[in-house]
Design a protein around this motif. Structure first.
Motif, PDB file in Angstrom:
ATOM      1  N   LEU A 109       0.824  -1.208   0.000  1.00  0.00           N
ATOM      2  CA  LEU A 109       0.000   0.000   0.000  1.00  0.00           C
ATOM      3  C   LEU A 109       0.862   1.264   0.000  1.00  0.00           C
ATOM      4  N   SER A 110       2.012   1.215   0.652  1.00  0.00           N
ATOM      5  CA  SER A 110       2.907   2.371   0.678  1.00  0.00           C
ATOM      6  C   SER A 110       3.471   2.651  -0.711  1.00  0.00           C
ATOM      7  N   VAL A 111       3.852   1.592  -1.420  1.00  0.00           N
ATOM      8  CA  VAL A 111       4.341   1.757  -2.793  1.00  0.00           C
ATOM      9  C   VAL A 111       3.229   2.290  -3.687  1.00  0.00           C
ATOM     10  N   LEU A 112       2.015   1.755  -3.508  1.00  0.00           N
ATOM     11  CA  LEU A 112       0.878   2.223  -4.294  1.00  0.00           C
ATOM     12  C   LEU A 112       0.589   3.691  -4.015  1.00  0.00           C
ATOM     13  N   ALA A 113       0.712   4.115  -2.760  1.00  0.00           N
ATOM     14  CA  ALA A 113       0.484   5.516  -2.402  1.00  0.00           C
ATOM     15  C   ALA A 113       1.481   6.430  -3.115  1.00  0.00           C
ATOM     16  N   ALA A 114       2.740   5.984  -3.199  1.00  0.00           N
ATOM     17  CA  ALA A 114       3.760   6.785  -3.886  1.00  0.00           C
ATOM     18  C   ALA A 114       3.455   6.901  -5.374  1.00  0.00           C
ATOM     19  N   ILE A 115       3.022   5.809  -5.988  1.00  0.00           N
ATOM     20  CA  ILE A 115       2.707   5.821  -7.420  1.00  0.00           C
ATOM     21  C   ILE A 115       1.504   6.709  -7.704  1.00  0.00           C
ATOM     22  N   VAL A 116       0.462   6.568  -6.899  1.00  0.00           N
ATOM     23  CA  VAL A 116      -0.758   7.363  -7.083  1.00  0.00           C
ATOM     24  C   VAL A 116      -0.465   8.847  -6.895  1.00  0.00           C
ATOM     25  N   GLN A 117       0.311   9.160  -5.863  1.00  0.00           N
ATOM     26  CA  GLN A 117       0.621  10.568  -5.615  1.00  0.00           C
ATOM     27  C   GLN A 117       1.459  11.162  -6.740  1.00  0.00           C
ATOM     28  N   PHE A 118       2.372  10.378  -7.281  1.00  0.00           N
ATOM     29  CA  PHE A 118       3.183  10.869  -8.401  1.00  0.00           C
ATOM     30  C   PHE A 118       2.290  11.212  -9.596  1.00  0.00           C
ATOM     31  N   ALA A 119       1.323  10.349  -9.879  1.00  0.00           N
ATOM     32  CA  ALA A 119       0.393  10.625 -10.977  1.00  0.00           C
ATOM     33  C   ALA A 119      -0.409  11.890 -10.702  1.00  0.00           C
ATOM     34  N   GLY A 120      -0.843  12.058  -9.463  1.00  0.00           N
ATOM     35  CA  GLY A 120      -1.595  13.252  -9.109  1.00  0.00           C
ATOM     36  C   GLY A 120      -0.765  14.522  -9.217  1.00  0.00           C
ATOM     37  N   MET A 121       0.515  14.432  -8.864  1.00  0.00           N
ATOM     38  CA  MET A 121       1.376  15.609  -8.955  1.00  0.00           C
ATOM     39  C   MET A 121       1.678  15.977 -10.395  1.00  0.00           C
ATOM     40  N   LEU A 122       1.681  14.994 -11.301  1.00  0.00           N
ATOM     41  CA  LEU A 122       1.819  15.319 -12.715  1.00  0.00           C
ATOM     42  C   LEU A 122       0.634  16.163 -13.195  1.00  0.00           C
ATOM     43  N   VAL A 123      -0.567  15.796 -12.739  1.00  0.00           N
ATOM     44  CA  VAL A 123      -1.754  16.574 -13.099  1.00  0.00           C
ATOM     45  C   VAL A 123      -1.684  17.959 -12.465  1.00  0.00           C
ATOM     46  N   GLU A 124      -1.246  18.017 -11.202  1.00  0.00           N
ATOM     47  CA  GLU A 124      -1.136  19.306 -10.512  1.00  0.00           C
ATOM     48  C   GLU A 124      -0.148  20.230 -11.207  1.00  0.00           C
ATOM     49  N   ARG A 125       0.995  19.679 -11.626  1.00  0.00           N
ATOM     50  CA  ARG A 125       1.988  20.500 -12.321  1.00  0.00           C
ATOM     51  C   ARG A 125       1.459  20.963 -13.673  1.00  0.00           C
ATOM     52  N   TRP A 126       0.726  20.111 -14.371  1.00  0.00           N
ATOM     53  CA  TRP A 126       0.150  20.512 -15.655  1.00  0.00           C
ATOM     54  C   TRP A 126      -0.805  21.681 -15.452  1.00  0.00           C
ATOM     55  N   LEU A 127      -1.617  21.617 -14.418  1.00  0.00           N
ATOM     56  CA  LEU A 127      -2.527  22.725 -14.116  1.00  0.00           C
ATOM     57  C   LEU A 127      -1.756  23.982 -13.725  1.00  0.00           C
ATOM     58  N   PHE A 128      -0.653  23.810 -13.026  1.00  0.00           N
ATOM     59  CA  PHE A 128       0.174  24.942 -12.614  1.00  0.00           C
ATOM     60  C   PHE A 128       0.584  25.773 -13.823  1.00  0.00           C
TER      61      PHE A 128
END
Length: 311
Positions: free
Chosen positions: A278-297
């Protein structure tokens, strides 16, 4: 017309890489994590690999990548140049720290000093990256008090989540690291919401009238200043529909903040193999979310020059 993926990728992976490097340098330097060979090899390899991948992607964004070395000469006046210099300097103590940890099996003495210097270099480099955007006065969404702290917060957040996944994978996880990841994720979420609220209420005083110095009517552009699209129109004049922006903000909150928090909560109640997964999955999911956040930035930022294009 869209934000360049190379820049989005660069700001995401280097932030996570420097965050992980800083935490490894501090925790390793103070002997708060064991000098295990595989932990050091994978941890330092991941941190430096992310940083190197981000720097290479940023070089590929240049029109003439072979001239990238010239950017280092402008460090007196350019935050971009300072970022390049800081990133290269940081590799020196980081490399020594990794060598001491992996090949000598120690994180004390001179290795600890190298680790702490690498952590300082990582923080300085992230600051220079944030200042590249915070110093741009023509882009009101970036030239605010929210930009620089956001880079530091998101770097610490993603770095802590990566560190938690790394330690859990080696059965060295602790509740302290999980709690730190939770608190930093909550801080990042709150800061992102505050930034969006500020930008949504932002009133830009500059208009076509004030830009040209003409008064007594409404200044309108009869035609574009040139016949082809340029860099500013492609990456600083992107127009995103309000409904699409709202949906992408929801995706950002779900992937970068909400889902990782739920996964962290589950790690407290589950035994090691499941907690690690679950910890590895959390890191992967958050990385994907930060890509979207940076695109919006980048997508939600507007350069003042777009006034000359009737926008």
């Amino acid at each position: 017309m869209h934000p360049a993926f190379s820049v989005v990728f660069f700001t995401t992976v280097t932030g996570a890489g420097y965050g992980l490097l800083a935490l490894l340098g501090v925790l390793g330097g103070f002997q708060m994590i064991p000098p295990d060979f595989w932990l050091g090899l994978v941890g330092m390899g991941l941190a430096l690999g992310l940083i190197a991948a981000g720097l290479l992607s940023s070089a590929g964004h240049l029109g003439r990548p072979e001239r990238a070395w010239r950017a280092f000469s402008q460090w007196r006046s350019s935050w971009l140049s300072r970022e390049g210099v800081a990133s290269v300097i940081t590799f020196i103590p980081a490399g020594l720290f990794g060598i001491g940890w992996v090949f000598f099996g120690r994180t004390s003495g001179w290795v600890a000093i190298a680790g702490l210097l690498a952590a300082c270099g990582a923080v300085v480099t992230v600051c220079t990256t944030g200042m590249i955007y915070a110093s741009l006065k023509p882009i009101a969404q970036w030239h605010s008090r929210y930009t620089l702290p956001a880079y530091l917060i998101f770097s610490a957040m993603t770095g802590s989540v990566l560190l938690n996944a790394l330690l859990q994978g080696f059965a060295l996880g602790s509740k302290t690291i999980v709690v730190a990841s939770v608190l930093l994720t909550l801080l990042g979420w709150g800061w992102k919401l505050a930034t969006w609220r500020y930008n949504d209420r932002l009133e830009i005083p500059t208009t076509a009238n004030t830009a040209t110095g003409l008064a007594g009517g409404t200044v309108r552009s009869l035609e574009w200043p040139h016949t082809e699209e340029n860099y500013l129109l492609k990456e600083m004049g992107f127009r995103i529909a309000r409904k699409h922006g709202a949906r992408l903000r929801q995706i950002t909150q779900a992937l970068a903040f909400a889902l990782p928090l739920l996964l962290f909560a589950a790690t407290f109640a589950l035994p090691w193999p499941f907690a690690a997964a679950l910890s590895v999955l959390a890191a992967i999911v958050q990385f994907a979310g930060m890509l979207v956040e940076r695109w919006l930035f980048f997508a939600e930022a507007k350069h003042t020059v777009t006034l000359y294009y009737g926008r």
